[in-house]
Design an enzyme around this catalytic site. Structure first.
Site, PDB file in Angstrom:
ATOM      1  CG  HIS A  54       2.126  -8.290  -2.931  1.00  0.00           C
ATOM      2  ND1 HIS A  54       0.952  -8.149  -2.222  1.00  0.00           N
ATOM      3  CD2 HIS A  54       3.098  -8.320  -1.997  1.00  0.00           C
ATOM      4  CE1 HIS A  54       1.210  -8.112  -0.923  1.00  0.00           C
ATOM      5  NE2 HIS A  54       2.498  -8.217  -0.754  1.00  0.00           N
ATOM      6  CG  ASP A 109      -1.685 -13.023   6.842  1.00  0.00           C
ATOM      7  OD1 ASP A 109      -1.798 -14.113   7.428  1.00  0.00           O
ATOM      8  OD2 ASP A 109      -2.586 -12.532   6.159  1.00  0.00           O
ATOM      9  CE1 TYR A 165      -3.888  -2.215   0.206  1.00  0.00           C
ATOM     10  CE2 TYR A 165      -2.619  -3.371   1.889  1.00  0.00           C
ATOM     11  CZ  TYR A 165      -3.689  -3.322   1.023  1.00  0.00           C
ATOM     12  OH  TYR A 165      -4.566  -4.384   0.950  1.00  0.00           O
ATOM     13  CE1 TYR A 191      -8.169  -4.235   2.714  1.00  0.00           C
ATOM     14  CE2 TYR A 191      -8.676  -3.488   4.933  1.00  0.00           C
ATOM     15  CZ  TYR A 191      -7.864  -4.186   4.067  1.00  0.00           C
ATOM     16  OH  TYR A 191      -6.755  -4.839   4.555  1.00  0.00           O
ATOM     17  NE  ARG A 192      -4.006  -1.520   4.575  1.00  0.00           N
ATOM     18  CZ  ARG A 192      -3.494  -2.460   5.362  1.00  0.00           C
ATOM     19  NH1 ARG A 192      -4.161  -3.577   5.546  1.00  0.00           N
ATOM     20  NH2 ARG A 192      -2.352  -2.297   5.957  1.00  0.00           N
TER      21      ARG A 192
END
Ligand code: ADP
Length: 527
Positions: free
Chosen positions: A393, A149, A90, A474-475
């Protein structure tokens, strides 16, 4: 639309730097080069230079944070704030406005208090999941704190960014209770009951007297959070770490529909996660590599995914879930889970039982660990499986209703949009009680500029197409915060105007995290 791209900022003036050094000490003001090595966005093409940080400051106290904000207002330099700065996929710790001063809260890393009876801790923002876990263990506390995670991030930063974990308090934003916040002008406020001096329910009762504004500081640029109450769960007597495997790709909607009542009724207490065989392959010792599974061009074909699932014996979809309680309660919960999925042909339930107190010594598998709140970095291996060591990613993460037909509609849409892109991607689902967060991970190697460019070109198209079908982010990664915010268009984007009014009122000089979540201060909107 009123948002604009942020204007470029040349850097920090010598006078501003001198004031920062006078405030914090020379060792707490890192130069551009050191900042760039330590902080940034590891998951983008490294040759793109528009994520420059002009300096990093490392405050140690609330007074330091107040001082930094006041200096930013006086000199007019933009700030970007991170707690640990591990918000990878992000944007990591990179700022939106090039040349911003990064405020890293890594030195504010104390666990201030653990209240065993109420299962709550009060922490500073630099406390990592690893730190809180170690602190609880060292203190002999029989408490489990939720972890995401990857355990190297900040407990507070992750929650403010709406991150998720996998114990009963997996909705991390919802488990924050009572914040201390430094506003852009340097004033310190406490939310909820903490606004009353000496009140003992600051971190226990989630609201205060009058409007409750804790949520204003999540995914936000309205303040810097310097303390937070964090709810945890008492160590359960018994813990079952389970998985449900379904054999066919088209079994997914039936699985979602079978699990929803279990979540609504509280039989399953944690957020289950549904994963793809290729993602699991990275975690299984001896699993075939990406090139063994598919050596041709383009993404792994469905037939190869199915063959991989067979070879690993993991099901086409695998849902991990956890049950907690006394032994008979866990057994009864497991019976209810079995009954719920009995109608899905070929569904298989596996799992491991632990006495709560032995989990720290016995749990070795990442699923068993993370659902007991034990932090690790094992999931890095899943990333490496797709894109090689130091692979990257970008996550396209949208929210869907928790209904099988809605998940099918979303996946059909995404499959259509991804078709012909040549990109590897997989879908994972994290289930709330009434919604699913569908995380579609798009894989690349950060040194492969052509693929990174393809992903960056595709992403805004995904955002718009998904929003047109009712699925919102959501983000979002830094570069897609504007397009994400634009999709919230009810009443001619009234939500964004509301956010801008708050921003202008609380941060009139517009120094704190300009552009965070698409909210730009007035000076940038005018530009
Ligand atoms: P983590 O290391 O847990 O992944 P980060 O420290 O990278 O989390 O923070 C993620 C995002 O959350 C930041 O980009 C910032 O927008 C916000 N954030 C983090 N810490 C704070 C804080 N203490 N106050 C306000 N916002 C914060």
């Amino acid at each position: 639309m009123t948002t604009t791209q942020g204007r470029a900022i040349a850097g920090l003036s010598a006078a501003a730097r001198a004031d920062l050094v006078a405030l914090l000490g020379a060792d707490a003001v890192l130069d551009e080069e050191t900042s760039g090595r330590e902080y940034g966005d590891p998951f983008t093409f490294a040759g793109w230079h528009d994520r420059r940080i002009s300096a990093t400051v490392l405050p140690e106290t609330v007074a330091d944070v107040q001082g930094v904000l006041r200096l930013a207002g006086r000199h007019g330099f933009p700030l970007w704030v991170v707690s640990q700065g591990r918000n990878n996929a992000y944007g990591g710790s990179a700022p939106r406005v090039p040349g911003s001063v990064l405020v890293s809260l890594r030195r504010m890393n104390r666990v201030l208090e653990v209240d065993e009876e109420h299962a709550v801790a009060r922490v500073e923002p630099g406390v990592r999941f690893f730190d809180l876990y170690d602190h609880l263990r060292a203190g002999g506390h029989r408490l489990w704190s939720s972890a995401p995670d990857l355990g190297w991030g900040s407990v507070v930063g992750n929650a403010l960014e709406h991150g998720v974990g996998y114990t009963v308090h997996g909705d991390h934003a919802a488990r924050l209770c009572g914040l201390e916040v430094v506003l852009p002008d340097g004033e310190v406020v406490r939310t909820g009951m903490g606004a009353m001096e000496g009140n003992g329910t600051w971190n226990l009762h989630p609201r205060g007297f009058g409007p409750t504004f804790d949520g204003l500081f999540g995914q936000s640029n309205l303040g810097i959070v310097t303390k937070a109450g964090v709810w945890m769960m008492p160590e359960p007597e018994h813990y079952f770490s389970g998985s449900i495997r379904v054999p066919r790709r088209e079994d997914l909607p039936a699985l979602v529909d079978a699990v929803r009542p279990l979540l609504l009724s509280g039989v399953v207490q944690n957020p289950p996660a549904i994963g793809h065989p290729a993602f699991i392959a990275g975690l299984v010792p001896g699993a075939p590599s990406r090139s063994e599974v598919h050596s041709g061009p383009g993404p792994i074909p469905e037939a190869a995914v199915a063959a991989l699932a067979d070879r690993l014996d993991v099901g086409r979809w695998t849902m991990r879930f956890a049950l907690y309680g006394t032994e008979p309660i866990v057994a009864a919960r497991l019976d209810a889970v079995r009954a719920a999925v009995a109608a899905i042909d070929g569904a298989r339930i596996d799992g491991t039982s632990f006495a709560g107190h032995e989990v720290h010594d016995l749990a070795r598998d990442q699923n068993d660990q993370v659902q007991a709140g034990i932090p690790s970095l094992d999931l890095m291996k899943a990333l490496d499986w797709y894109s090689g060591p130091a692979g990257g990613h970008l996550d396209f993460s949208v929210v869907a209703p928790l209904r099988g037909n809605e998940i099918t509609r979303l996946h059909d849409l995404l499959d259509g949009l991804m078709d012909g892109s040549g990109l590897d991607f997989d879908n994972a689902l994290i289930l709330g009680r009434r919604y699913a967060i569908n995380v579609m991970q798009l894989y690349f190697h950060p040194e492969d500029e052509a693929t990174v460019s393809r992903v960056w070109e595709l992403y805004p198209r995904l955002v718009r197409a998904a929003a047109a079908e009712g699925f919102a982010l959501y983000r979002a990664h830094l570069d897609f915060m504007d397009v994400g915010a634009e999709q919230f268009d009810a009443h001619d984007h009234a939500q964004l105007r509301f956010n801008e009014r708050l921003k202008d009122a609380l941060d009139p000089t517009g120094v704190l995290a300009p552009g965070k979540q698409g909210v730009w201060p007035a000076a940038y909107r005018a530009g």
